[in-house]
Design a protein around this motif. Structure first.
Motif, PDB file in Angstrom:
ATOM      1  N   ILE A 149     -17.676   0.639 -15.159  1.00 13.85           N
ATOM      2  CA  ILE A 149     -17.164   0.151 -13.717  1.00 13.85           C
ATOM      3  C   ILE A 149     -17.177   1.426 -12.866  1.00 13.85           C
ATOM      4  O   ILE A 149     -17.553   1.515 -11.663  1.00 13.85           O
ATOM      5  CB  ILE A 149     -15.982  -0.715 -13.816  1.00 13.85           C
ATOM      6  N   ILE A 150     -16.711   2.432 -13.125  1.00 12.20           N
ATOM      7  CA  ILE A 150     -16.419   3.398 -12.382  1.00 12.20           C
ATOM      8  C   ILE A 150     -17.670   4.231 -12.080  1.00 12.20           C
ATOM      9  O   ILE A 150     -17.778   4.287 -10.764  1.00 12.20           O
ATOM     10  CB  ILE A 150     -15.360   4.699 -13.255  1.00 12.20           C
ATOM     11  N   ILE A 153     -19.168   1.485  -9.321  1.00 13.13           N
ATOM     12  CA  ILE A 153     -18.514   1.498  -8.126  1.00 13.13           C
ATOM     13  C   ILE A 153     -18.604   2.799  -7.402  1.00 13.13           C
ATOM     14  O   ILE A 153     -18.834   2.925  -6.261  1.00 13.13           O
ATOM     15  CB  ILE A 153     -17.091   0.895  -8.037  1.00 13.13           C
ATOM     16  N   THR A 154     -18.739   3.974  -8.275  1.00 11.77           N
ATOM     17  CA  THR A 154     -18.744   5.238  -7.655  1.00 11.77           C
ATOM     18  C   THR A 154     -20.245   5.248  -6.866  1.00 11.77           C
ATOM     19  O   THR A 154     -20.386   5.602  -5.634  1.00 11.77           O
ATOM     20  CB  THR A 154     -18.811   6.469  -8.646  1.00 11.77           C
ATOM     21  N   GLY A 157     -20.430   2.803  -4.053  1.00 12.36           N
ATOM     22  CA  GLY A 157     -19.384   2.788  -3.116  1.00 12.36           C
ATOM     23  C   GLY A 157     -19.941   3.932  -2.211  1.00 12.36           C
ATOM     24  O   GLY A 157     -19.521   3.908  -1.087  1.00 12.36           O
ATOM     25  N   VAL A 158     -20.659   4.958  -2.750  1.00  9.49           N
ATOM     26  CA  VAL A 158     -21.107   6.117  -1.847  1.00  9.49           C
ATOM     27  C   VAL A 158     -22.261   5.923  -1.029  1.00  9.49           C
ATOM     28  O   VAL A 158     -22.742   6.468  -0.182  1.00  9.49           O
ATOM     29  CB  VAL A 158     -21.050   7.436  -2.344  1.00  9.49           C
ATOM     30  N   LEU A 242     -15.543  -6.521  -4.467  1.00  9.43           N
ATOM     31  CA  LEU A 242     -14.780  -5.236  -4.052  1.00  9.43           C
ATOM     32  C   LEU A 242     -15.624  -4.837  -2.966  1.00  9.43           C
ATOM     33  O   LEU A 242     -15.494  -3.789  -2.059  1.00  9.43           O
ATOM     34  CB  LEU A 242     -15.012  -4.140  -5.043  1.00  9.43           C
ATOM     35  N   ARG A 261      -9.863 -15.142   0.016  1.00  7.75           N
ATOM     36  CA  ARG A 261      -8.466 -14.714  -0.528  1.00  7.75           C
ATOM     37  C   ARG A 261      -7.514 -14.471   0.665  1.00  7.75           C
ATOM     38  O   ARG A 261      -6.306 -15.044   0.447  1.00  7.75           O
ATOM     39  CB  ARG A 261      -8.510 -13.491  -1.387  1.00  7.75           C
TER      40      ARG A 261
ATOM     41  N   LEU B 268      -8.854  -2.115 -13.435  1.00  2.00           N
ATOM     42  CA  LEU B 268      -9.254  -1.527 -12.246  1.00  2.00           C
ATOM     43  C   LEU B 268      -9.223  -2.622 -11.135  1.00  2.00           C
ATOM     44  O   LEU B 268      -8.485  -2.875 -10.176  1.00  2.00           O
ATOM     45  CB  LEU B 268     -10.783  -0.907 -12.436  1.00  2.00           C
ATOM     46  N   PHE B 272      -6.372  -4.082  -8.451  1.00  6.44           N
ATOM     47  CA  PHE B 272      -6.802  -4.234  -7.054  1.00  6.44           C
ATOM     48  C   PHE B 272      -6.203  -5.596  -6.351  1.00  6.44           C
ATOM     49  O   PHE B 272      -5.722  -5.531  -5.351  1.00  6.44           O
ATOM     50  CB  PHE B 272      -8.141  -3.984  -7.168  1.00  6.44           C
ATOM     51  N   THR B 283      -8.061   4.548  -8.483  1.00 11.15           N
ATOM     52  CA  THR B 283      -9.578   4.714  -8.490  1.00 11.15           C
ATOM     53  C   THR B 283     -10.389   4.056  -7.492  1.00 11.15           C
ATOM     54  O   THR B 283     -11.267   4.473  -6.878  1.00 11.15           O
ATOM     55  CB  THR B 283     -10.091   4.228 -10.037  1.00 11.15           C
ATOM     56  N   ILE B 284     -10.094   2.880  -7.450  1.00 15.74           N
ATOM     57  CA  ILE B 284     -10.395   1.944  -6.284  1.00 15.74           C
ATOM     58  C   ILE B 284     -10.378   2.902  -4.933  1.00 15.74           C
ATOM     59  O   ILE B 284     -11.411   2.882  -4.031  1.00 15.74           O
ATOM     60  CB  ILE B 284     -10.176   0.498  -6.143  1.00 15.74           C
ATOM     61  N   VAL B 287     -12.604   5.693  -4.612  1.00 13.52           N
ATOM     62  CA  VAL B 287     -14.112   5.464  -4.251  1.00 13.52           C
ATOM     63  C   VAL B 287     -13.916   5.011  -2.850  1.00 13.52           C
ATOM     64  O   VAL B 287     -15.219   5.544  -1.970  1.00 13.52           O
ATOM     65  CB  VAL B 287     -14.530   4.192  -5.173  1.00 13.52           C
ATOM     66  N   MET B 288     -13.330   4.251  -2.264  1.00 13.89           N
ATOM     67  CA  MET B 288     -13.406   3.757  -0.989  1.00 13.89           C
ATOM     68  C   MET B 288     -13.134   4.982   0.172  1.00 13.89           C
ATOM     69  O   MET B 288     -13.947   5.032   1.149  1.00 13.89           O
ATOM     70  CB  MET B 288     -12.181   2.710  -0.548  1.00 13.89           C
TER      71      MET B 288
END
Lengths: 303, 326
Positions: A149-150, A153-154, A157-158, A242, A261, B268, B272, B283-284, B287-288
């Motif tokens: 997952i890291i 999302i890395t 995310g970028v 996310l 949410r 994670l 969040f 971590t989140i 990244v953001m």
């Protein structure tokens, strides 16, 4: 040249060929597989046909009907929006079903990518052994120790997430497990009579790998991959949640729930109702997957 | 002596893996588009200043030089400094470039060390919950393969696996926290705030434990020595607890090692949703905010943790079952 013509018979023993079919019928005989299949087919058909025939655009806003509750929960039951509407008056049922389409599309494609990469790496590693094996397996170890997952999302995310990039990233993050399983089965197949026979007859490595070994070892692994379709669908929804999945206005489970949410206190159905669809779909896939896995284990004697 | 050579070999392999992971992450972060310096320098910073900062930090050097420097620092326990977080807390990503109130940037290592205990607390409580749910169901299912308990274990784990953690988190927060006011949900202000996130995480872990237990208990119960144990006059409980469970412990331990990264993924997302101040939330946010040194540091530390946990798992497994060799 007649000996060449008998190669296929020598190479693919009838008994082994049938394994895939046996797993299939064994799984199909179980109750959980049937339940899963029925639920899944109903959901799949509604995801395909409801948005097409209802004529309701899942992105069409209607402020005057915003935040209307699902049928049974409002004053006077109204079937206009069976699952209610969101903060912009968009119909939740068609949003959830369109979300389901994307979820299935990404889940299935990702699993195919994962399986393909993992199978190739495992095939090469297990067949050639030696330094090819060492390099590929150390790479697999390294990839396995970066939490998927890291990594996902890395990268997402970028860069800007699109459907192909999501499929690629998730697929590339998940292959190591398949590489390992594939490697060990290929290693054991490689020692068998029919492979040595083919070698004696002068078949190339390429031919032995792809037309003899692969068709034998892939089906049992592919059956278990059904469980990963569900896992990848969850992953896709997590990314969407996310904000790293398919971008709005395209509705996906993740971004619908993330949106909902914010309105949890006065419109609970936005965040919860689409999730029910997702959970039902996943449960049906997982039931089928579990039945297939059990059938495979039974036929392979718990291997 | 065996232990020493085992440890030496595994630690060496582990170090190689961590190095490889660092190289992958390092390259990845430098290849993807997006210039973190612009973010760091603050809004409206002139181009010349951005170039100067990048130059000062060595961000315009070739990747292999940067990587060499990074590994050099890593060996001394220095993971670099966060791009955007000051040592005193709040993020300053959006501040103006000439804002003098901006202080020293935080050490990546400190950020990780400060949040890791919170995550550990969450993970341990989740593990306890998961075992409470899964062990009875899994063992029961394993003792009666093909019958109702086995079916029940299968159905329950299929449903649990199908509950996306973020959705379950929202639903439980809505029911238990908003409607019934039983548990606090958002933020952290005492141990009670760990319970709800841990429960969600436990539901995510439980199916894997149930499945492993059902399969391994069923496997052990079919062995000869179990039948012989009954002949030897041991009661059913003795057989189950001394023989069956002990033999299921090894697969369970292995599962823990393999599923570590899944556990981390769950942490994670759950942190969040519940705004729980642990490693996952860090971590989140990293990244953001494109906080590259922080992302890098977290990836490396978790990879190292993964390697170490797997070594410990193998050591424990040999302690439980001396037949195993590594």
């Amino acid at each position: 040249m007649s000996y060449l013509e008998i190669t296929p018979d020598l190479s693919t023993p009838r008994k082994e060929r049938k394994i895939a079919a046996r797993i299939w019928s064994e799984a199909f005989a179980s109750v959980e597989f049937k339940i899963g299949l029925v639920v899944f087919v109903i959901l799949l058909l509604s995801a395909i046909f409801y948005p097409m025939f209802s004529g309701i655009d899942p992105t069409k806003m209607n402020i005057s009907a915003k935040l209307s509750p699902p049928v049974f929960f409002g004053d006077g039951w109204s079937w206009v929006h069976p699952l209610g509407t969101d903060q912009l008056g968009r119909d939740m049922l068609s949003r959830a079903l369109v979300g389901l389409r994307y979820s299935l599309l990404i889940g299935v494609s990702t699993t195919v990518v994962m399986l393909a990469v993992g199978a190739l790496v495992g095939l090469f590693s297990g067949y050639f052994g030696g330094s090819v094996d060492t390099v590929l397996m150390r790479l697999t170890d390294a990839q396995l120790s970066i939490p998927m997952i890291i990594l996902a999302i890395t990268i997402l995310g970028v860069s800007r997430p699109t459907i192909p990039s999501i499929i690629l990233v998730l697929g590339l993050a998940g292959w190591p497990v398949y590489a390992r399983v594939m490697r060990s089965t290929v290693m054991s197949e490689r020692k068998k009579e029919f492979v040595r026979g083919a070698m004696v007859l002068g078949a190339t490595d390429w031919r032995i790998m792809f037309s003899l070994i692969l068709p034998l070892v892939l089906p049992p692994i592919a059956f278990v991959a059904v469980l990963d379709i569900a896992r990848m669908m969850i992953f896709e929804s997590v990314l969407g949640f996310l904000g790293l999945g398919v971008q709005p206005p395209t509705p996906t489970f993740g971004n619908i729930i993330a949106d909902g949410r914010k309105y949890l206190m006065n419109a609970w159905w936005i965040a919860t109702m689409p999730g029910v669809f997702l959970v039902l779909t996943l449960t049906s896939i997982n039931l089928m997957g579990a039945a297939l896995e059990r059938a495979r284990n039974k036929i392979y004697g718990g291997a | 002596m065996f232990i020493a050579s085992f440890l030496a070999r595994r630690l060496f392999q582990g170090a190689l893996i961590v190095l490889l992971v660092s190289a992958i992450i390092f390259t990845l972060l430098r290849v993807v588009p997006g210039d973190p310096v612009r973010l760091m320098a603050g809004g409206m910073a002139p181009e010349a200043l951005i170039e100067q900062i990048a130059e000062d930090m060595g961000l315009r050097d070739p990747i292999y030089q940067q990587f060499g420097r990074y590994v050099g620092g890593m060996l001394q326990g220095d993971l670099g400094q966060s791009f955007v977080r000051p040592a005193n807390g709040a993020s300053v990503g959006g501040a103006s470039f000439d804002d003098n109130t901006r202080s020293e940037r935080a050490e990546v290592w400190d950020l990780i060390a400060n949040t890791a205990p919170m995550t550990l607390q969450l993970a341990l409580l989740a593990m306890v919950f998961a075992l409470i749910i899964a062990v009875p169901i899994g063992v029961w299912g394993g003792l009666r393969p093909g019958e109702f308990p086995d079916r029940f274990a299968l159905y329950l784990s299929s449903v649990f696996v199908s509950l996306p953690n973020f959705w379950l988190g929202i639903v439980l927060a809505l029911v238990l926290s908003v409607k019934l006011k039983l548990l606090p949900a958002i933020g952290y202000d005492g141990f009670a705030y760990t319970i709800l996130p841990a429960l969600v995480l436990a539901v995510e872990i439980a199916p894997f434990i149930i499945r492993t237990l059902t399969v391994s208990v069923a496997g052990v119960m079919g062995q000869n020595f179990i039948d012989i144990a009954a002949v030897r006059g041991l009661t059913r409980n003795q057989i189950i607890f001394h023989h069956a469970l002990k033999n299921s412990a090894v697969p369970l331990l292995n599962l823990l090692g393999v599923q570590f990264s899944m556990l981390l993924g769950g942490v994670l997302v759950i942190e969040f949703i519940f705004d729980y101040p642990g490693l996952g939330l860090l971590t989140i946010n990293a990244v953001m905010q494109r906080d590259f040194p922080l992302i890098q540091g977290i990836a490396i530390v978790t990879a190292a943790a993964f390697v170490l946990i797997n070594i410990v798992v193998d050591l424990c497994a040999t302690a439980i079952d001396p037949r195993l060799e590594y």
